[in-house]
Design an enzyme around this catalytic site. Structure first.
Site: not given
Ligand code: CNA
Length: 322
Positions: A133, A135, A152, A184, A187, A225-226
């Site tokens: 994340n 954020d 990231h 910037c 520059c 995470t996926s």
């Molecule tokens: P993804 O691929 O969107 O996966 C999210 C996972 O979380 C999925 O498997 C969902 O089913 C699961 N999920 C979502 N909500 C819930 C919940 N309430 N309860 C249980 N499971 C839930 O996101 P990843 O993080 O795997 O992918 C990596 C990317 C996303 C990174 O490069 C991040 O920077 C990027 N990202 C970050 C943010 C953030 O910082 N909040 C937001 C969106 C994307």
């Protein structure tokens, strides 16, 4: 080997279902809580993704209907990931800045899942928290930066692509929210929040201690995470075989079956050794992998309750919100 012999061998295996790893009484939240309570977990690793911030109001990428990837169809990209490549950013920055606006629109608050490593750290049992994340919510929850690796990058800071001048994203926030590409003051180069794009090298620092931590952890917690973006999918394979792993997520990811299915028909090869290290939920030979489905915030709260640390957890959240 004749059929009779084969049958005998299978029977022998079936009657010898392997025991769960030492200290883990059952493959559920209670089992993990007991494992921790009984002092088996002193070096916990957490791997997290966008799902932990959904309840804070920030959409993830890949959840069907609600994920950010649903909103970028308008850019007609062959796949949504393209928008976050360095190649595409160099061609056209507007879609990138449009998409990241959501991170700056509100003052988002951490969720219970963000406080879990803070609690573990207070108890002296956190080894490291690795997140994808950007954020900044772990830091807002008060997690000591020494225990956090933002793989990231972070939305908090920004850098000029041309002269490397550092900015706080707060300084360029209004430009981004008003659909201007931030430039910037020295520059006139484009200023980009410090989010790692596909094709960017990950800083060396990220990999420092990584091997050591994964070889020495005694519990792995994966949530929200996926597991689609490397290196996270590979990282779940690294703890030793006797280390319990818990996935707290809406859906099963990183599993043996999923991997087999994904590779099926494709040219990508995965070694047997790597495959054998994927999650084995529901398998006959699963000795350590726990999957907890459904809303992850409820499940984090459930875990904390099972640990008997609910009051301390709530105090921690209340004090941080004062
Ligand atoms: P993804 O691929 O969107 O996966 C999210 C996972 O979380 C999925 O498997 C969902 O089913 C699961 N999920 C979502 N909500 C819930 C919940 N309430 N309860 C249980 N499971 C839930 O996101 P990843 O993080 O795997 O992918 C990596 C990317 C996303 C990174 O490069 C991040 O920077 C990027 N990202 C970050 C943010 C953030 O910082 N909040 C937001 C969106 C994307």
């Amino acid at each position: 080997m004749n059929n009779q012999k084969k049958k005998e061998l299978i029977k022998k295996h079936i009657s010898e279902k392997p025991k769960l790893v030492k200290g883990l009484p059952s493959l559920d939240i209670k089992g993990i809580a007991n494992y921790i309570k009984n002092g088996n977990a002193k070096k916990i690793l957490i791997l997290s993704g966008a799902g932990i911030s959904v309840s804070s109001g920030i959409p993830d990428f890949r959840s069907p209907n609600t994920g950010l990837y649903n909103n970028i169809q308008k850019y007609n990209l062959s796949k949504p990931e393209l928008l976050f490549t360095r190649f595409y950013f160099n061609l056209n920055q507007k879609p990138f800045f449009d998409t990241i606006k959501i991170f700056l629109e509100k003052d988002y608050k951490p969720s219970p899942a963000h406080y879990l490593p803070v609690l573990f750290n207070k108890k002296g049992i956190l080894l490291k928290c690795y997140t994808q994340n950007i954020d900044n919510l772990y830091k807002k929850a008060g997690l000591n930066e020494d225990y956090l690796i933002e793989f990231h990058g972070t939305i908090k800071n920004s850098t000029c692509r041309k002269c490397n001048k550092k900015y706080l994203t707060e300084e360029i926030k209004n430009d981004i929210l008003n659909n201007l590409i931030p430039k910037c003051t020295i520059c006139n180069g484009i200023i980009q929040p410090d989010i790692v794009l596909y094709d960017d090298d990950l800083p060396e620092k990220m990999f420092e201690e990584l091997d050591y931590n994964f070889q020495n952890c005694d519990l792995l917690i994966v949530m929200g995470t996926s597991l689609k973006v490397e290196p996270f999918p590979g990282m779940i394979e690294d703890p030793k075989d006797n280390v319990p792993r818990i996935l707290i997520n809406n859906e099963i990811v990183g599993s043996y079956e999923e991997e087999l299915e994904e590779r099926n028909g494709k040219l990508i090869e995965i070694s047997k050794e790597r495959l054998s290290k994927k999650f084995k939920f529901g398998h006959f030979f699963n000795t350590r992998d726990v999957f907890v489905g459904g809303d992850l915030q409820n499940n984090v709260i459930e875990l904390v309750k099972e640990l008997g640390w609910e009051d301390e957890f709530n105090n921690l959240i209340d004090n941080n919100n004062k």
